[in-house]
Enzyme design. Structure first.
Site, PDB file in Angstrom:
ATOM      1  N   LYS A 116     -18.199 -90.854 -54.576  1.00  0.00           N
ATOM      2  CA  LYS A 116     -17.368 -89.872 -54.462  1.00  0.00           C
ATOM      3  C   LYS A 116     -16.602 -89.833 -53.172  1.00  0.00           C
ATOM      4  O   LYS A 116     -15.181 -89.479 -53.300  1.00  0.00           O
ATOM      5  CB  LYS A 116     -17.880 -88.558 -54.724  1.00  0.00           C
ATOM      6  CG  LYS A 116     -18.593 -88.198 -55.825  1.00  0.00           C
ATOM      7  CD  LYS A 116     -18.978 -86.786 -55.938  1.00  0.00           C
ATOM      8  CE  LYS A 116     -19.436 -86.520 -57.465  1.00  0.00           C
ATOM      9  NZ  LYS A 116     -19.833 -85.201 -57.542  1.00  0.00           N
ATOM     10  N   LYS A 200     -19.286 -94.208 -65.570  1.00  0.00           N
ATOM     11  CA  LYS A 200     -19.916 -93.142 -66.428  1.00  0.00           C
ATOM     12  C   LYS A 200     -19.018 -92.066 -66.770  1.00  0.00           C
ATOM     13  O   LYS A 200     -17.814 -92.088 -66.086  1.00  0.00           O
ATOM     14  CB  LYS A 200     -20.648 -92.331 -65.174  1.00  0.00           C
ATOM     15  CG  LYS A 200     -21.609 -91.350 -65.460  1.00  0.00           C
ATOM     16  CD  LYS A 200     -22.260 -90.605 -64.491  1.00  0.00           C
ATOM     17  CE  LYS A 200     -21.249 -89.796 -63.546  1.00  0.00           C
ATOM     18  NZ  LYS A 200     -21.847 -88.796 -62.668  1.00  0.00           N
ATOM     19  N   LYS A 203     -16.428 -85.407 -65.813  1.00  0.00           N
ATOM     20  CA  LYS A 203     -15.316 -84.505 -65.872  1.00  0.00           C
ATOM     21  C   LYS A 203     -14.129 -84.606 -65.128  1.00  0.00           C
ATOM     22  O   LYS A 203     -13.096 -83.924 -65.259  1.00  0.00           O
ATOM     23  CB  LYS A 203     -15.781 -82.841 -65.394  1.00  0.00           C
ATOM     24  CG  LYS A 203     -17.429 -82.765 -65.311  1.00  0.00           C
ATOM     25  CD  LYS A 203     -17.947 -81.334 -64.794  1.00  0.00           C
ATOM     26  CE  LYS A 203     -19.233 -81.604 -64.355  1.00  0.00           C
ATOM     27  NZ  LYS A 203     -20.006 -80.531 -64.551  1.00  0.00           N
TER      28      LYS A 203
HETATM   29  P1  TYM Z   1     -23.514 -82.572 -62.682  1.00  0.00           P
HETATM   30  O1  TYM Z   1     -22.935 -81.202 -62.810  1.00  0.00           O
HETATM   31  O2  TYM Z   1     -22.687 -83.646 -62.309  1.00  0.00           O
HETATM   32  O3  TYM Z   1     -24.138 -83.090 -64.048  1.00  0.00           O
HETATM   33  C1  TYM Z   1     -25.060 -81.921 -64.983  1.00  0.00           C
HETATM   34  C2  TYM Z   1     -26.043 -82.557 -65.440  1.00  0.00           C
HETATM   35  O4  TYM Z   1     -25.549 -83.561 -66.564  1.00  0.00           O
HETATM   36  C3  TYM Z   1     -25.932 -84.957 -66.240  1.00  0.00           C
HETATM   37  N1  TYM Z   1     -24.586 -85.726 -66.623  1.00  0.00           N
HETATM   38  C4  TYM Z   1     -24.969 -87.025 -67.513  1.00  0.00           C
HETATM   39  N2  TYM Z   1     -25.762 -87.464 -68.095  1.00  0.00           N
HETATM   40  C5  TYM Z   1     -25.419 -88.390 -69.150  1.00  0.00           C
HETATM   41  N3  TYM Z   1     -24.432 -89.073 -69.044  1.00  0.00           N
HETATM   42  C6  TYM Z   1     -23.339 -88.538 -68.163  1.00  0.00           C
HETATM   43  N4  TYM Z   1     -22.120 -89.386 -68.209  1.00  0.00           N
HETATM   44  C7  TYM Z   1     -23.620 -87.657 -67.381  1.00  0.00           C
HETATM   45  N5  TYM Z   1     -22.595 -86.781 -66.564  1.00  0.00           N
HETATM   46  C8  TYM Z   1     -23.494 -85.876 -66.163  1.00  0.00           C
HETATM   47  C9  TYM Z   1     -26.334 -85.201 -64.954  1.00  0.00           C
HETATM   48  O5  TYM Z   1     -27.166 -86.024 -64.612  1.00  0.00           O
HETATM   49  C10 TYM Z   1     -27.013 -83.652 -64.821  1.00  0.00           C
HETATM   50  O6  TYM Z   1     -28.276 -83.604 -64.977  1.00  0.00           O
HETATM   51  N6  TYM Z   1     -26.265 -82.446 -58.642  1.00  0.00           N
HETATM   52  C11 TYM Z   1     -26.341 -81.945 -60.176  1.00  0.00           C
HETATM   53  C12 TYM Z   1     -26.375 -80.495 -60.319  1.00  0.00           C
HETATM   54  C13 TYM Z   1     -27.610 -79.863 -59.565  1.00  0.00           C
HETATM   55  C14 TYM Z   1     -28.910 -80.214 -60.143  1.00  0.00           C
HETATM   56  C15 TYM Z   1     -29.800 -79.439 -58.974  1.00  0.00           C
HETATM   57  C16 TYM Z   1     -29.673 -80.750 -60.961  1.00  0.00           C
HETATM   58  C17 TYM Z   1     -27.706 -79.131 -58.613  1.00  0.00           C
HETATM   59  N7  TYM Z   1     -28.825 -78.766 -58.183  1.00  0.00           N
HETATM   60  C18 TYM Z   1     -31.114 -79.215 -59.372  1.00  0.00           C
HETATM   61  C19 TYM Z   1     -31.118 -80.625 -60.880  1.00  0.00           C
HETATM   62  C20 TYM Z   1     -31.947 -79.964 -60.166  1.00  0.00           C
HETATM   63  C21 TYM Z   1     -25.066 -82.396 -60.433  1.00  0.00           C
HETATM   64  O7  TYM Z   1     -23.902 -82.597 -60.017  1.00  0.00           O
HETATM   65  O8  TYM Z   1     -24.715 -82.498 -62.005  1.00  0.00           O
END
Ligand code: TYM
Length: 341
Positions: A116, A200, A203
């Site tokens: 990032k 990947k 968004k």
């Molecule tokens: P975030 O908001 O980027 O994504 C949310 C969840 O979606 C999954 N994900 C995907 N899975 C499969 N293929 C993809 N292309 C894809 N894009 C996103 C992510 O793996 C995630 O599970 N840091 C985390 C959010 C977070 C969190 C937490 C998760 C904050 N605190 C505590 C678990 C526990 C994040 O940025 O996810």
């Protein structure tokens, strides 16, 4: 060791709309894990979103939209706690303790930060760098034992374990924080970009054609799959035949995730088929699965009061679990409790 019903915690950031990656890699699996075997806590992690600039009005909207996505996909507030992170101040407080436990060297190894920040590492926010310790706080604040996430979050959950274990060790608070397990299961834990199978689906990708959004119309979904990059070969007889065909493999995995079968079963059904047959089948399946969800999201987005009420009630429930754990962490750390509460 703390003993209670295994507890799940997971979260989704409200930064832009939800993608098919968020749905298959996370939200759909969160729905499937609801039930008596787990206590489930799902969060709209708004504090994480501001690690990169968010327009304030858009952040408010995106927070409600992620909540609507959770609800429309089947998160049931009578079975799961659903809330937005900023309403439970213990997250930010525990994150500070963890900033003082985690080591700079650990953060330097985080591949998501490197991706990032890129060449711009001097200019990104300090929050983006410290983000994994806030994520550790999210999980450990509830003594969560299981963390369903997509593949890209695995390293952060592993770091959470390192933080838990260093805290327990440094303060001789054996087993105070449990070691949470990442749960990364199913065919779609890493949904790839539709135009480049080495990236990947996210968004924030440059072009909207790279991703399916949970709110896309049927026409848009069909167009995006039609234009998705593939190769000239038909689908092979066995999964092995997809080894060096990342774009083809991705579409098969998406089909498997949406139809709740294995990629092997998809291959068995479509062996020998060309893209002219597979892509329309995939588009129809995606429209059938996502259509009702996006309709329900739109309905909920017209009833903001209802979303806010659900999130608020969830925050009260989350706070009731989090505050006593934070208080104990403060006591263990040696903070003087000078105020009577
Ligand atoms: P975030 O908001 O980027 O994504 C949310 C969840 O979606 C999954 N994900 C995907 N899975 C499969 N293929 C993809 N292309 C894809 N894009 C996103 C992510 O793996 C995630 O599970 N840091 C985390 C959010 C977070 C969190 C937490 C998760 C904050 N605190 C505590 C678990 C526990 C994040 O940025 O996810």
């Amino acid at each position: 060791m703390t003993t209670h019903t295994p507890r799940i915690f997971s979260g989704v950031k409200p930064s832009g709309g939800l993608t098919l990656g968020n749905y298959l890699g996370a939200i759909k699996r969160f729905v499937d894990m609801q039930g008596p075997q787990f206590e489930t806590i799902y969060c709209v992690v708004d504090l994480h979103a501001i690690t990169v600039w968010q327009d304030p009005a858009e952040l408010t909207d995106a927070t409600r939209e992620v909540a609507a996505g959770y609800l429309a996909a089947g998160i049931d507030p009578s079975q799961s706690i659903l809330f937005n992170q900023s309403q439970v101040s213990a997250h930010a407080e525990l994150a500070w303790l963890f900033n003082c436990v985690a080591r700079v060297g650990w953060m330097n190894r985080m591949t998501q930060f490197k991706d990032k920040a890129g060449k711009n590492a001097e200019k990104v926010s300090l929050g983006l760098y410290a983000y994994p310790s806030l994520m550790a706080a999210d999980i450990l604040l509830y003594h969560a034992t299981h963390v369903p996430v997509g593949e890209d979050q695995k390293q952060h959950v592993e770091l959470t374990r390192d933080i838990a274990s260093k805290f327990n060790h440094d303060f001789k608070a054996e087993d105070f924080f449990p070691m949470p397990e990442p749960i990364i299961e199913g065919p779609a834990t890493r949904v790839m970009n539709l135009r480049d199978g080495s990236k990947k689906m996210s968004k924030s990708g440059e072009s909207d054609m790279e991703r399916i959004n949970m709110t896309d119309t049927a026409d848009t979904i069909a167009k995006k799959f039609k234009k998705a990059k593939t190769d000239p070969e038909p689908l092979p007889e066995t999964l092995d035949g997809l080894k060096d065909r990342p774009e083809a493999r991705n579409l098969v995995d998406i089909y498997a995730g949406l139809s709740e079968v294995t990629p092997e079963q998809v291959i068995a059904e479509f062996a020998g088929a060309g893209w002219g047959k597979f892509k329309p089948a995939l588009a129809d399946l995606a429209v059938a699965k996502l259509g009702p969800i996006s309709e329900e999201m739109a309905r909920l987005m017209n009833d903001k009061g209802e979303i806010d009420r659900i999130l608020g009630e969830g925050a009260d429930k989350a706070d009731a679990i989090a505050q006593p754990i934070l208080d104990r962490a403060y006591d263990i750390t040696g903070f003087l409790r000078s105020r009577k509460r």
